[in-house]
Design a protein around this motif. Structure first.
Motif, PDB file in Angstrom:
ATOM      1  N   HIS A  31      36.591  52.069  33.508  1.00 19.98           N
ATOM      2  CA  HIS A  31      35.816  51.791  34.722  1.00 19.98           C
ATOM      3  C   HIS A  31      36.510  52.462  35.901  1.00 19.98           C
ATOM      4  O   HIS A  31      37.746  52.484  35.970  1.00 19.98           O
ATOM      5  N   PRO A  32      35.750  53.026  36.838  1.00 22.05           N
ATOM      6  CA  PRO A  32      36.385  53.742  37.956  1.00 22.05           C
ATOM      7  C   PRO A  32      37.081  52.850  38.978  1.00 22.05           C
ATOM      8  O   PRO A  32      37.787  53.363  39.864  1.00 22.05           O
ATOM      9  N   ALA A  33      36.917  51.528  38.893  1.00 23.15           N
ATOM     10  CA  ALA A  33      37.567  50.635  39.858  1.00 23.15           C
ATOM     11  C   ALA A  33      39.083  50.763  39.769  1.00 23.15           C
ATOM     12  O   ALA A  33      39.653  50.910  38.684  1.00 23.15           O
ATOM     13  N   ARG A  34      39.738  50.719  40.920  1.00 25.55           N
ATOM     14  CA  ARG A  34      41.193  50.719  40.963  1.00 25.55           C
ATOM     15  C   ARG A  34      41.715  49.321  40.646  1.00 25.55           C
ATOM     16  O   ARG A  34      41.088  48.328  40.987  1.00 25.55           O
ATOM     17  N   PHE A  35      42.893  49.275  40.026  1.00 25.96           N
ATOM     18  CA  PHE A  35      43.489  48.005  39.615  1.00 25.96           C
ATOM     19  C   PHE A  35      44.796  47.800  40.378  1.00 25.96           C
ATOM     20  O   PHE A  35      45.769  48.531  40.185  1.00 25.96           O
ATOM     21  N   HIS A  36      44.797  46.797  41.276  1.00 31.95           N
ATOM     22  CA  HIS A  36      45.987  46.455  42.057  1.00 31.95           C
ATOM     23  C   HIS A  36      46.598  45.165  41.533  1.00 31.95           C
ATOM     24  O   HIS A  36      45.882  44.189  41.297  1.00 31.95           O
ATOM     25  N   VAL A  37      47.924  45.164  41.370  1.00 33.79           N
ATOM     26  CA  VAL A  37      48.648  43.988  40.888  1.00 33.79           C
ATOM     27  C   VAL A  37      49.796  43.687  41.849  1.00 33.79           C
ATOM     28  O   VAL A  37      50.604  44.556  42.163  1.00 33.79           O
ATOM     29  N   ASP A  38      49.844  42.444  42.313  1.00 34.92           N
ATOM     30  CA  ASP A  38      50.981  41.959  43.093  1.00 34.92           C
ATOM     31  C   ASP A  38      52.007  41.431  42.100  1.00 34.92           C
ATOM     32  O   ASP A  38      51.785  40.410  41.456  1.00 34.92           O
ATOM     33  N   ALA A  39      53.127  42.142  41.987  1.00 32.80           N
ATOM     34  CA  ALA A  39      54.174  41.772  41.030  1.00 32.80           C
ATOM     35  C   ALA A  39      55.414  41.227  41.719  1.00 32.80           C
ATOM     36  O   ALA A  39      56.508  41.247  41.153  1.00 32.80           O
ATOM     37  N   ALA A  40      55.249  40.710  42.939  1.00 31.28           N
ATOM     38  CA  ALA A  40      56.410  40.233  43.695  1.00 31.28           C
ATOM     39  C   ALA A  40      57.155  39.123  42.961  1.00 31.28           C
ATOM     40  O   ALA A  40      58.387  39.067  43.002  1.00 31.28           O
ATOM     41  N   GLN A  41      56.429  38.225  42.289  1.00 31.90           N
ATOM     42  CA  GLN A  41      57.084  37.109  41.615  1.00 31.90           C
ATOM     43  C   GLN A  41      57.551  37.444  40.204  1.00 31.90           C
ATOM     44  O   GLN A  41      58.493  36.829  39.702  1.00 31.90           O
ATOM     45  N   SER A  42      56.938  38.404  39.558  1.00 34.02           N
ATOM     46  CA  SER A  42      57.286  38.679  38.158  1.00 34.02           C
ATOM     47  C   SER A  42      58.406  39.691  38.012  1.00 34.02           C
ATOM     48  O   SER A  42      59.123  39.691  37.006  1.00 34.02           O
ATOM     49  N   ALA A  43      58.610  40.549  39.003  1.00 34.54           N
ATOM     50  CA  ALA A  43      59.634  41.588  38.899  1.00 34.54           C
ATOM     51  C   ALA A  43      61.007  40.956  38.702  1.00 34.54           C
ATOM     52  O   ALA A  43      61.410  40.059  39.426  1.00 34.54           O
ATOM     53  N   GLY A  44      61.712  41.411  37.699  1.00 33.57           N
ATOM     54  CA  GLY A  44      63.031  40.888  37.414  1.00 33.57           C
ATOM     55  C   GLY A  44      63.034  39.637  36.570  1.00 33.57           C
ATOM     56  O   GLY A  44      64.101  39.174  36.155  1.00 33.57           O
ATOM     57  N   ARG A  45      61.874  39.057  36.298  1.00 39.12           N
ATOM     58  CA  ARG A  45      61.782  37.857  35.461  1.00 39.12           C
ATOM     59  C   ARG A  45      61.003  38.122  34.179  1.00 39.12           C
ATOM     60  O   ARG A  45      61.283  37.525  33.141  1.00 39.12           O
ATOM     61  N   LEU A  46      59.999  38.995  34.256  1.00 35.91           N
ATOM     62  CA  LEU A  46      59.200  39.365  33.097  1.00 35.91           C
ATOM     63  C   LEU A  46      59.173  40.885  32.967  1.00 35.91           C
ATOM     64  O   LEU A  46      59.311  41.609  33.957  1.00 35.91           O
ATOM     65  N   LEU A  47      58.955  41.360  31.758  1.00 38.83           N
ATOM     66  CA  LEU A  47      58.771  42.797  31.557  1.00 38.83           C
ATOM     67  C   LEU A  47      57.486  43.248  32.236  1.00 38.83           C
ATOM     68  O   LEU A  47      56.453  42.574  32.142  1.00 38.83           O
ATOM     69  N   ILE A  48      57.547  44.378  32.910  1.00 41.08           N
ATOM     70  CA  ILE A  48      56.378  44.949  33.584  1.00 41.08           C
ATOM     71  C   ILE A  48      56.217  46.387  33.098  1.00 41.08           C
ATOM     72  O   ILE A  48      57.182  47.157  33.087  1.00 41.08           O
ATOM     73  N   ASP A  49      55.005  46.750  32.717  1.00 36.79           N
ATOM     74  CA  ASP A  49      54.707  48.099  32.235  1.00 36.79           C
ATOM     75  C   ASP A  49      53.535  48.653  33.026  1.00 36.79           C
ATOM     76  O   ASP A  49      52.406  48.687  32.555  1.00 36.79           O
ATOM     77  N   ALA A  50      53.818  49.082  34.247  1.00 36.24           N
ATOM     78  CA  ALA A  50      52.748  49.543  35.137  1.00 36.24           C
ATOM     79  C   ALA A  50      51.963  50.691  34.518  1.00 36.24           C
ATOM     80  O   ALA A  50      50.726  50.715  34.553  1.00 36.24           O
TER      81      ALA A  50
END
Length: 409
Positions: free
Chosen positions: A171-190
């Protein structure tokens, strides 16, 4: 007294402090990164190094890092920038988000509505999550942006960002994620999750306040309308002279977080479970959110207790009455309301958030202080007398503890 409010902010790690200090000395890397002389080139190299450190924490291309004053500005730039860019080119005027988002997301969305765009706020599941199926059902041909946090700042609920990214992949919609709380606590794979825009904050990961980042995907390229003008720095997306000491601090903080993540996540989860077990033993306690949510956030409502009195009893303990991000919010949490928590229970909720230097002794001390406060207040509570005589939380508050919550009665 224990400090258990790391979801609000964290102390600066001594290693981060030392890294920043080197940039602030006369012989340090204090130059303007836009300058072409040796001082400027040294500062620019430092900024590039920090971009790599931040990108390494979230598996992203460092070339897409845009420095901001924090996650709030990053959220605003992502939401307003992406939506306006699409609307100005007649690509659509519909945005999807959730009722449980942070004010840094909800208020820019309200601004978009004032500008004539349509916003769909998805209701959460009873555990606070927003599912990929819900996003898929809300998608339209004219949807230009989906904005969802990875981890809720009040309840610790974790959204299925990978699954939602898969829904949006074609889908052409952009996907924005606020990762302020998860960074450093959970794995993130942007990159792997199909995220287009990712917001981060330094002070949530033991870095300095006043700096954050918005990662912007470059392949395929994501374009934004800027919020600020003047100077042309950072490709004109976010102009203004960069602060090498703050950026270096954020980079160092993210590098440390990435190194410690494999051990820190399970350690925090064990502390959270230890605290949960002790506090559920008080009876008439409701867990708000997921039982297996983010390892550093625990939100509990204490039944048969006046919320104001409970907060006064625990004034010296480092915990938060819901979210500490907005000092102007006087009513019950909009997040807990969205989960169906009655106002009286929402008002008696506390958010506990252990961190890097929290010990088992800290958790046990906090649990003991809360237990003593709750027991003192319940001694004068008519509702508690009813509970002891056989009433349950459904009768007292109109809430079913089994409906997305966990409670020991």
């Amino acid at each position: 007294m224990p400090y258990l409010d790391h979801a609000a902010t964290t102390p600066v790690d001594p290693r981060v402090h030392r890294r920043m200090a080197l940039c602030m000395e006369r012989e340090g890397t204090f130059g303007n990164p836009s300058s072409t002389h040796s001082w400027g080139r040294a500062a620019a190299a430092l900024v590039d190094e920090a971009a790599g450190q931040v990108a390494g924490l979230v598996n992203a291309d460092s070339a897409g890092m845009v420095w901001t004053s924090g996650a709030t500005e990053a959220d605003n730039l992502a939401i307003l920038g992406a939506a306006r860019f699409a609307a100005n080119r007649q690509r659509g005027r519909h945005v999807i988000s959730a009722r449980t988002e942070h004010a840094a997301v909800l208020e820019p969305l309200q601004q978009l509505e004032r500008e004539g765009m349509e916003v769909t706020l998805l209701p959460p599941e009873t555990d606070g999550s927003v599912t990929a199926d819900a996003v898929a059902a809300a998608l339209r041909d004219d949807t230009v942006l989906v904005s969802l946090m990875h981890v809720n700042n009040e309840t610790g609920t974790v959204h299925d960002i990978a699954g939602i990214g898969e829904v949006l992949r074609d889908h052409p919609a952009r996907f924005h994620v606020d990762a302020a709380q998860s960074a450093g606590r959970l794995l993130i794979d942007a990159e792997g999750w199909g995220v287009d825009l990712l917001s981060l904050s330094a002070h949530k990961v033991y870095g300095p306040k006043g700096v954050g980042a918005l990662w912007v995907r470059r392949r395929p390229r994501v374009r934004l309308e800027p919020l600020l003008f003047g100077g042309g720095q950072q490709g004109g997306v976010r102009p203004g002279t960069l602060a090498p000491h703050l950026i270096a601090g954020m980079g160092e903080a993210c590098a440390i977080a990435a190194e410690q993540l494999p051990a820190e996540g399970p350690r925090l989860a064990a502390l959270r479970q230890r605290l949960l077990d002790r506090l559920l033993a008080l009876d008439a306690v409701v867990l708000n959110g997921q039982r297996d949510g983010c390892p550093h956030v625990l939100n509990l409502s204490f039944g048969c207790v006046n919320g104001d009195a409970l907060q006064a009893e625990l004034e010296g303990l480092g915990v938060s009455a819901g979210s500490a991000c907005s000092s102007s919010e006087q009513g019950p949490s909009h997040v807990l309301r969205a989960l169906g928590v009655p106002d009286a229970l929402a008002h008696s909720s506390l958010r506990f958030s252990p961190g890097r230097w929290t010990t088992e002794a800290d958790v046990d001390r906090a649990a003991s202080l809360v237990a003593m406060a709750v027991e003192r207040l319940r001694a004068f509570s008519p509702a508690w007398r009813e509970f002891v005589q056989g009433a349950n939380l459904v009768e007292l508050y109109g809430v079913n503890p089994g409906r997305g919550h966990a409670s020991k009665e």
